[in-house]
Motif scaffolding. Sequence first.
Motif, short mmCIF file in Angstrom:
data_model
loop_
_atom_site.label_atom_id
_atom_site.label_comp_id
_atom_site.label_asym_id
_atom_site.label_seq_id
_atom_site.Cartn_x
_atom_site.Cartn_y
_atom_site.Cartn_z
N GLY A 201 0.74 -1.07 0.00
CA GLY A 201 -0.14 0.20 -0.07
C GLY A 201 0.90 1.33 0.05
O GLY A 201 0.60 2.26 -0.87
N LEU A 202 2.09 1.20 0.82
CA LEU A 202 2.81 2.39 0.83
C LEU A 202 3.46 2.64 -0.43
O LEU A 202 3.31 3.63 -1.20
N ASP A 208 1.82 7.08 -6.72
CA ASP A 208 0.82 8.04 -7.09
C ASP A 208 1.32 9.24 -6.75
O ASP A 208 1.01 10.34 -7.54
N TRP A 209 2.02 9.47 -5.65
CA TRP A 209 2.18 10.81 -5.08
C TRP A 209 3.29 11.28 -6.28
O TRP A 209 3.29 12.50 -6.40
N GLU A 210 4.25 10.54 -6.72
CA GLU A 210 5.08 11.05 -7.55
C GLU A 210 4.49 11.58 -8.99
O GLU A 210 4.95 12.54 -9.27
#
Length: 217
Positions: A201-202, A208-210
């Motif tokens: 999950g991390l 996705d944050w990237e």
Amino acid sequence: MKFFIDTADVDEIREWNSTGLIDGVTTNPSLILKSGRQIDEALAEICAIVDGPVSGEVTAIDTIGMISQGKTLAKIADNICIKLPLTMDGLKACKALSDEGFKTNVTLCFSANQALLAAKAGATYISPFIGRLDDINIDGMELIEEIRAIYDNYGFETQLLAASLRTANHVKDCAIAGADVATIPPSTLGKLVAHPLTDKGLAAFLADWEKTGQSIG
Ligand code: G3P
């Protein structure tokens, strides 16, 4: 539930103590042997690292010898807890030392009746060994549940210190059963943290944050 670390390895203790998750330490003659250290030097160093109770075990088998050794160990530091085997001599030494105000940890407990005697002897902690009962196909967790029920029936102040924990499930089951303390070897402590779905999950969150092209701070 308090977490004690079950080792005399100072480096392991220092590392885990830095997490702020450790409430005490338990040692025994086998762990001292494994550490390769002199018991008084090892316990002194451990007591200086961890604020909570640090159990050091006597090696005499007679009451007088246990009391003498217990008082010698207690002089090492204010947070020393005297560990005594669950024998008749150990119970008599526990009563005498507890009456004088020393913290005591009665160890090598394998039955509810033994734990009842230790509570009546004024033990600060009782250490039932779960893993060693499991090793001979007796349900170690059943002993934890029995002791919890008996202590709660009579309001005994002796703290149930679950020991000989080999798996993460032992820790979980002790928390469900209401153990006051679990003393956990570093190898088992490490097993409590990791979960593959957390890691997965991390990784997905960070990927996705990237893609957002954003940064925080
Ligand atoms: O604190 C008691 C513990 O060190 C015993 O563990 O694995 O030798 O049964 P184990």
